[in-house]
Design a protein around this motif. Structure first.
Motif, mmCIF file in Angstrom:
data_model
loop_
_atom_site.group_PDB
_atom_site.id
_atom_site.type_symbol
_atom_site.label_atom_id
_atom_site.label_comp_id
_atom_site.label_asym_id
_atom_site.label_seq_id
_atom_site.Cartn_x
_atom_site.Cartn_y
_atom_site.Cartn_z
ATOM 1 N N ARG A 15 35.472 46.562 29.025
ATOM 2 C CA ARG A 15 34.215 46.591 29.625
ATOM 3 C C ARG A 15 33.442 45.511 29.119
ATOM 4 O O ARG A 15 32.450 44.927 29.435
ATOM 5 N N TYR A 16 33.705 45.113 27.753
ATOM 6 C CA TYR A 16 32.875 44.300 27.024
ATOM 7 C C TYR A 16 33.637 42.854 26.597
ATOM 8 O O TYR A 16 34.792 42.993 26.484
ATOM 9 N N ASP A 61 32.328 45.932 40.558
ATOM 10 C CA ASP A 61 33.288 45.785 39.306
ATOM 11 C C ASP A 61 34.469 46.092 39.583
ATOM 12 O O ASP A 61 34.833 46.990 40.121
ATOM 13 N N PRO A 62 35.567 45.091 39.704
ATOM 14 C CA PRO A 62 36.943 45.191 39.750
ATOM 15 C C PRO A 62 37.892 45.985 39.274
ATOM 16 O O PRO A 62 38.806 46.318 39.437
ATOM 17 N N GLY A 63 37.104 46.427 37.989
ATOM 18 C CA GLY A 63 38.059 47.314 37.135
ATOM 19 C C GLY A 63 38.715 46.764 36.065
ATOM 20 O O GLY A 63 38.572 45.461 35.852
ATOM 21 N N ASN A 64 39.140 47.428 35.015
ATOM 22 C CA ASN A 64 39.277 46.973 33.611
ATOM 23 C C ASN A 64 40.588 46.076 33.562
ATOM 24 O O ASN A 64 40.686 44.936 33.108
ATOM 25 N N ASP A 65 41.612 46.458 34.351
ATOM 26 C CA ASP A 65 42.824 45.751 34.310
ATOM 27 C C ASP A 65 42.782 44.465 35.160
ATOM 28 O O ASP A 65 43.224 43.417 34.655
ATOM 29 N N VAL A 66 41.839 44.445 36.084
ATOM 30 C CA VAL A 66 41.783 43.186 36.915
ATOM 31 C C VAL A 66 40.878 42.264 36.142
ATOM 32 O O VAL A 66 40.912 41.032 35.995
ATOM 33 N N LEU A 123 40.083 39.648 45.844
ATOM 34 C CA LEU A 123 38.993 40.497 45.387
ATOM 35 C C LEU A 123 37.674 40.528 46.413
ATOM 36 O O LEU A 123 37.494 41.618 46.941
ATOM 37 N N LEU A 124 37.294 39.264 46.719
ATOM 38 C CA LEU A 124 36.136 39.090 47.764
ATOM 39 C C LEU A 124 36.596 39.653 48.997
ATOM 40 O O LEU A 124 35.858 40.053 49.939
ATOM 41 N N LYS A 125 37.875 39.376 49.455
ATOM 42 C CA LYS A 125 38.374 39.791 50.920
ATOM 43 C C LYS A 125 38.385 41.319 51.000
ATOM 44 O O LYS A 125 37.920 41.952 52.005
ATOM 45 N N GLU A 126 38.845 41.955 49.896
ATOM 46 C CA GLU A 126 38.778 43.375 49.885
ATOM 47 C C GLU A 126 37.300 44.059 49.775
ATOM 48 O O GLU A 126 37.308 45.142 50.342
ATOM 49 N N GLU A 127 36.684 43.395 49.135
ATOM 50 C CA GLU A 127 35.049 43.814 49.111
ATOM 51 C C GLU A 127 34.550 43.817 50.523
ATOM 52 O O GLU A 127 33.813 44.840 50.877
ATOM 53 N N ALA A 128 34.859 42.641 51.331
ATOM 54 C CA ALA A 128 34.182 42.380 52.544
ATOM 55 C C ALA A 128 34.704 43.401 53.487
ATOM 56 O O ALA A 128 33.893 43.937 54.362
ATOM 57 N N ALA A 129 36.158 44.046 53.301
ATOM 58 C CA ALA A 129 36.441 44.754 54.067
ATOM 59 C C ALA A 129 36.505 46.231 54.041
ATOM 60 O O ALA A 129 36.578 47.180 54.829
#
Length: 396
Positions: A15-16, A61-66, A123-129
């Motif tokens: 996260r940081y 937030d896309p998540g830690n691993d991403v 990531l942007l495509k997933e968020e839009a969909a």
């Protein structure tokens, strides 16, 4: 909740400080747009520059691993393969960043740039969909729950489907308040708890911890123990019939408290998992007492000590789940069944539950306190920290 504070010690990994040369002792929260370093090599393509700029437009937030993957691809694109030594064990942030970068091996800078661009685009495509989360009515008093009451049935719905209904620190207080409101409302006969989306609840949201002062870790752990004890006590003391409507996978605290419900109805697509020992921790929710009574010691040990994930039918056979329904017809079958219970005499239900629960109430309170005390010790232990570090390393 068992992971609520132990993860605080390592959540900074993800996260940081994922962006710069920030050490574990000087971590500060940073916006998503700063996940990558600001220095760029001259050979970067316009598409790469554009992807970097558009990264900052992500709303979620896309998540830690991403985020670690984004960092690694950026470093590989701008610098090439790892050219530094792995940081020491106590530099959690630097170690996580180095491991992510090193995992790319000899990937060329051109390939890394392409992978970086593709990742940001996806990531942007997933968020839009993505489907918007179900919005509560404007008069709802809860931010993360939808609470309705109709004809004696009060439904409390965990409403973070994009986060698999993971529980934040604030949600524990909201959940307690929602139960208190149900208990006090004379119009509420039956209370059902379910989840929005495909998950019932995925346990604790590790992004809770965005401003951890490690010098206060022991006090934070004690505070978390108090929160957990209050949360579990709200279920122990709830005076009316309480039903879990498990619409999908359940993890951690959402599973352990099921032994305190009066009925648990599940879709056959659900699973039940309490991965305590894998994370250097111990049971909560009175499960150390209730699960052996339901399942027998050997089966309970498989679940609580050896991290066995149960199917819905296995959970039903072990007594944790009351009845399993086909996923395709779950919603159509379960609600009429529960609504029929609201026609029963309310006082009869309350008195019957009191007779059943009062016999065990003090024992449950003692077990809850002992579990919380043990978890406070676990959350501040090196054993817990190392187990979680190993857990994340295995995920890579």
């Amino acid at each position: 909740m068992a992971t609520l504070r132990c993860f605080a010690r390592v959540s900074q990994l993800y996260r940081y400080g994922i962006a710069g040369g920030i050490t574990a002792s000087s971590l500060q929260p940073m916006p998503l747009a700063r996940v990558v370093p600001v220095r760029l090599m001259s050979a970067l393509s316009p598409e790469f520059e554009d992807a970097k700029a558009r990264l900052g437009t992500l709303k979620e937030d896309p998540g830690n691993d991403v985020k670690l993957k984004i960092y690694a691809l950026f470093k590989q694109s701008t610098t090439g393969a790892v050219n530094t030594k792995r940081p020491g064990m106590m530099d959690f942030v630097g170690r996580a960043k180095w491991d992510a970068w090193n995992s790319l091996g000899s990937m060329s800078q051109g390939d890394a740039q392409k992978a970086y661009i593709d990742l940001i685009n996806s990531l942007l495509k997933e968020e839009a969909a993505a489907e918007p989360e179900t919005k509560a009515d404007s008069d709802q008093k809860y931010e993360n729950f939808i609470v309705t009451c109709e004809d004696g049935l009060r439904t409390i719905t965990l409403n973070r489907p994009k986060k698999m209904n993971a529980v934040t620190r604030e949600m524990y207080d909201e959940w307690i308040a929602a139960l208190d409101e149900a208990a006090a409302d004379p119009k509420t006969v039956i209370t059902a708890i379910t989840g929005a989306g495909k998950y019932y609840c995925s346990g604790n949201d590790l992004s809770n911890f965005t401003n951890i002062d490690m010098s206060k870790m022991h006090q934070l752990s004690k505070d978390s123990g108090v929160i957990l004890e209050r949360f579990v006590s709200a279920f122990i003391d709830f005076p009316k019939p309480l039903i879990a409507v498990v619409n999908g996978p359940a993890v951690g605290v959402s599973v352990t408290i099921m032994g305190l419900f009066d009925a648990v109805y599940s879709t056959d697509a659900a699973t039940f998992n309490t991965p305590f020992s894998a994370l250097g921790q111990s049971p909560e929710g009175c499960s150390s007492y209730i699960f052996p009574k339901l399942m027998g010691f050997a089966k309970a040990s498989e679940v609580l000590m050896f991290n066995k994930k149960l199917t819905a039918h296995e959970a039903c056979e072990l007594g944790l789940v009351t009845q399993v329904f086909p996923d395709a017809s779950f919603q159509q079958e379960i609600w009429p069944k529960i609504k029929a219970y609201t026609k029963l005499p309310p006082k009869s239900l309350i008195y019957s539950k009191a007779l059943i629960r009062d016999v065990e109430r003090e024992t449950l309170k003692k077990v809850n306190r002992a579990e919380c005390d043990r978890l406070v010790e676990r959350w501040t232990s090196e054993d817990c920290m190392n187990a979680i570090m190993n857990f994340f390393n295995r995920k890579k």
